[in-house]
Design a protein around this motif. Structure first.
Motif, short mmCIF file in Angstrom:
data_model
loop_
_atom_site.label_atom_id
_atom_site.label_comp_id
_atom_site.label_asym_id
_atom_site.label_seq_id
_atom_site.Cartn_x
_atom_site.Cartn_y
_atom_site.Cartn_z
N GLY A 51 0.83 -1.19 0.00
CA GLY A 51 0.00 0.00 0.00
C GLY A 51 0.87 1.24 0.00
N LYS A 52 0.26 2.36 0.32
CA LYS A 52 1.00 3.63 0.29
C LYS A 52 1.76 3.89 1.58
CE LYS A 52 -2.04 5.95 -3.03
NZ LYS A 52 -2.90 7.14 -3.29
N SER A 53 1.38 3.22 2.65
CA SER A 53 2.05 3.48 3.92
C SER A 53 2.43 2.16 4.59
CB SER A 53 1.13 4.29 4.84
OG SER A 53 -0.07 3.58 5.10
N PRO A 54 3.51 2.15 5.38
CA PRO A 54 3.91 0.94 6.09
C PRO A 54 2.82 0.49 7.07
CG PRO A 54 5.69 2.53 6.06
CD PRO A 54 4.46 3.25 5.56
N LEU A 55 2.73 -0.80 7.27
CA LEU A 55 1.67 -1.38 8.08
C LEU A 55 2.20 -1.86 9.44
CD1 LEU A 55 -0.08 -3.50 5.32
CD2 LEU A 55 -0.87 -1.34 6.29
N SER B 118 9.33 -1.69 2.46
CA SER B 118 8.76 -0.58 3.23
C SER B 118 7.38 -0.89 3.78
CB SER B 118 8.70 0.69 2.38
OG SER B 118 7.88 0.47 1.23
N VAL B 119 6.87 -2.11 3.58
CA VAL B 119 5.55 -2.45 4.11
C VAL B 119 5.57 -2.53 5.64
CG1 VAL B 119 5.82 -4.96 4.06
CG2 VAL B 119 3.56 -3.96 3.76
N ASP C 207 6.25 -1.35 9.51
CA ASP C 207 6.40 -0.19 10.38
C ASP C 207 6.75 -0.71 11.77
OD1 ASP C 207 6.36 2.08 11.87
OD2 ASP C 207 4.33 2.70 11.32
N ARG D 165 5.08 0.22 15.13
CA ARG D 165 3.72 -0.24 15.45
C ARG D 165 3.76 -1.76 15.55
NH1 ARG D 165 0.58 2.08 10.52
NH2 ARG D 165 -1.30 1.48 11.67
#
Length: 282
Positions: free
Chosen positions: A27-31, A114-115, A117, A120
């Motif tokens: 996606g557009k942001s890391p999960l 980069s998936v 994060d 979190r």
């Protein structure tokens, strides 16, 4: 579809740790990441655990499953206890160190994928792995939420079996893998490690001081880890959440091997509140 990346973490002077990364479509942001911690005589590919990881990944998490370095499997054979010598040398301290190594690996992989994060990060532990996950969450500031499935509340009874004196005298005792009939050794050093690191391995003390959100999920019909242990865990932390799965057994209906592509109904009852908990806290 989720992607699975298989890796083996190797460090000098340490046994390797086999790891599977379940990644949702990019996606557009890391999960956020959930690390699954298996239990005693368990492994990352036991029964329906891979399917549980897949469902968590579909729900929007990057999921990591791993084998403890001394769980008795090997990187070449990750589903059988082909290294009973390692099984015999295992300790709670080694398992805690393995969790830290796996968490470290998340940062290593960020540069390539980069998936992730790592800021979190949640832990989900089953049975003895639940106790390890609670200790890790209390001791590692990188962990932001922790959940247990059929988690244990105290390690001390597990290092004091009725045959403790014989164990000390002979230096080893054996436990049966009921699935295969294999007799697996447990060296007396397992007990010595617990008492040498008692404060670090005190689940009650860790849970009472827990500063991260905590979820306790337990089946009311669990014959392996009594339901009262879940009640204890919940009572020790005023901010914990408690889910009782009615008629749930120790593995929430799962068994090994698990050939269905559907989760057991009891596992779904455990999984739904777990997903909601991690969505809220990661």
């Amino acid at each position: 579809m989720t992607r699975i990346i298989r890796d083996v973490l190797r460090m000098e002077n340490r046994e390797p740790v086999a790891v599977d990364f379940h990644l949702p479509p990019l996606g557009k942001s890391p999960l956020p990441v959930i690390v699954f911690v298996h239990g005693f005589k368990g492994f990352k590919d036991w029964g329906h655990w891979p399917l549980v990881a897949e469902h968590l990944s579909r729900a929007g998490f990057a999921v990591v499953r791993f084998n403890f370095s001394h769980n008795g499997t090997s990187p070449e054979n990750q589903v059988e206890f082909v290294r009973p010598d390692l099984f015999g040398k295992n300790t709670f301290s080694k398992e805690l160190d393995d969790v830290s190594l796996v968490i470290d690996s998340l940062s290593w992989h960020v540069g390539h994928d980069s998936v992730f994060d790592p800021s979190r990060l949640g832990l989900l532990g089953h049975s003895r792995g639940g106790g390890i996950a609670l200790l890790a969450a209390a001791q590692d500031k990188r962990v932001k939420a922790v959940a247990t499935w059929a988690g244990v509340s105290d390690f001390e009874p597990r290092v004091n079996p009725p045959e403790t004196e014989k164990w000390k005298r002979e230096g080893v005792r054996f436990v049966e893998n009921t699935r295969t009939g294999q007799q697996l050794p447990v060296n007396y050093s397992f007990r010595e490690d617990f008492y040498a690191n008692r404060n670090r391995l005190d689940i009650k003390r860790s849970v009472a001081g827990m500063e991260v959100p905590m979820l306790v999920v337990h089946g009311t019909a669990d014959r392996t880890v009594p339901f009262r242990e879940a009640e204890q865990l919940h009572s020790w932390n005023m901010f914990s959440r408690f889910v009782a799965v009615e008629e749930g057994d120790h593995t929430f209906g799962g068994r090994h091997p698990w050939e269905s592509r559907e989760l057991p109904a009891l596992t779904v009852k455990a999984l739904q509140p777990t997903i909601a908990f991690f969505r809220e806290n990661l």
